[in-house]
Design an enzyme around this catalytic site. Sequence first.
Site, PDB file in Angstrom:
ATOM      1  N   LYS A 105     -72.748  13.502   5.969  1.00 43.05           N
ATOM      2  CA  LYS A 105     -72.315  13.343   4.577  1.00 43.05           C
ATOM      3  C   LYS A 105     -71.141  14.256   4.291  1.00 43.05           C
ATOM      4  O   LYS A 105     -70.158  13.853   3.669  1.00 43.05           O
ATOM      5  CB  LYS A 105     -73.480  13.678   3.630  1.00 43.05           C
ATOM      6  CG  LYS A 105     -74.543  12.602   3.594  1.00 43.05           C
ATOM      7  CD  LYS A 105     -75.807  13.075   2.885  1.00 43.05           C
ATOM      8  CE  LYS A 105     -76.896  12.018   3.048  1.00 43.05           C
ATOM      9  NZ  LYS A 105     -78.197  12.429   2.516  1.00 43.05           N
ATOM     10  N   GLN A 135     -81.267  17.057  -0.440  1.00 43.29           N
ATOM     11  CA  GLN A 135     -81.699  16.307   0.746  1.00 43.29           C
ATOM     12  C   GLN A 135     -83.232  16.272   0.820  1.00 43.29           C
ATOM     13  O   GLN A 135     -83.889  17.309   0.773  1.00 43.29           O
ATOM     14  CB  GLN A 135     -81.113  16.958   2.011  1.00 43.29           C
ATOM     15  CG  GLN A 135     -81.458  16.247   3.304  1.00 43.29           C
ATOM     16  CD  GLN A 135     -80.861  14.849   3.394  1.00 43.29           C
ATOM     17  OE1 GLN A 135     -79.712  14.620   3.034  1.00 43.29           O
ATOM     18  NE2 GLN A 135     -81.665  13.900   3.842  1.00 43.29           N
ATOM     19  N   ASP A 148     -78.002  10.308  -5.995  1.00 40.96           N
ATOM     20  CA  ASP A 148     -79.032   9.587  -5.234  1.00 40.96           C
ATOM     21  C   ASP A 148     -79.697   8.515  -6.092  1.00 40.96           C
ATOM     22  O   ASP A 148     -80.444   7.677  -5.582  1.00 40.96           O
ATOM     23  CB  ASP A 148     -80.107  10.584  -4.757  1.00 40.96           C
ATOM     24  CG  ASP A 148     -80.092  10.775  -3.246  1.00 40.96           C
ATOM     25  OD1 ASP A 148     -79.394  10.002  -2.568  1.00 40.96           O
ATOM     26  OD2 ASP A 148     -80.795  11.679  -2.764  1.00 40.96           O
TER      27      ASP A 148
END
Length: 297
Positions: free
Chosen positions: A53, A97, A120
């Site tokens: 990422k 994460q 997200d």
Amino acid sequence: MTAIIIDGKATAGAVREELARCVAELKDRGVHPGLAVVLVGEDPASQVYVRNKDRAASEAGLAVSTLRLGADTDQATLLAAVEELNRDEAVHGILVQLPLPEGLDENQVIEAIDPAKDVDGLHPRNVAALTMGRAGLVPCTPAGCIELLDRHGIEIEGRRAVIVGRSMLVGKPLAALLLARHGTVTICHSRTRDLAAVVGEAEIVVAAVGVAGLVKGAWIRPGATVLDVGINRNEAGKLVGDVETAAAAERAGAITPVPGGVGPMTIAMLLRNTIIAAALANGLDAEEILASAAAAR
Ligand code: NAD
């Protein structure tokens, strides 16, 4: 029939080039989109994801920072870190994460993220927006699935879509997206009876379970499009999806490989969400900026 192989890597590359143009345009308007990734603990798979990422975001011109916290971090410390990123005006997207180490409350952490920075798309406010058909940030993997269909000219409207897997990360949001595009959607899960028969009706099949080869090639309706979200390691240590790819490709019209299918699109959509969040935070029309970069392709 032999299916067209949907090249997610190439598609994601094209999307990322467009997004790099969006970033350049935003910078011209004085906005430098910023992504903050929070990584707690040492999970090896998470380390790899975060590195990927980081690299993709930097390549697209985003300002990216990774906050690494030890596996022994407590809930209050993590929440305080998220709060600080919420307040930081240079940060437009925050990604914590997952999974978090045992003992930490994931839901509470997700709810602590400013919904406008929740790239997200997992904050309840964004989940509600998606369900209600309102503007919000959409989870990256389902958004990547839709983008793959669109960029390969695969129609959704009026078609029968079957999703195997009902997670908050993939199955449920993808169902909402397909429904919003006027698909006729069925979600299957571990208690579904006669999965073969349900999958056999689908013009679009999405497998998002995490069980190698669960979806058999023989189940696929001739000509169907098959998106394989699953990422599993087989006995030989090779990455494989949830679909018996070779057998399914004999019947499908189009199919994504694993690796190189849906996976690369997820990161591209994370970059897109960060750009959308940055544009909106600065009172700019995100749709217009994305459309002008796409038109230049
Ligand atoms: P999850 O474990 O949260 O959900 C799995 C779902 O599959 C559950 O809803 C469960 O009901 C269903 N299921 C389990 N066994 C089943 C069975 N025998 N028959 C039918 N349904 C069954 O998983 P997730 O987070 O949604 O991830 C699914 C897979 O997708 C994993 O392999 C994961 O690694 C992968 N994934 C890939 C990406 C990507 O970028 N490509 C992103 C997210 C997840």
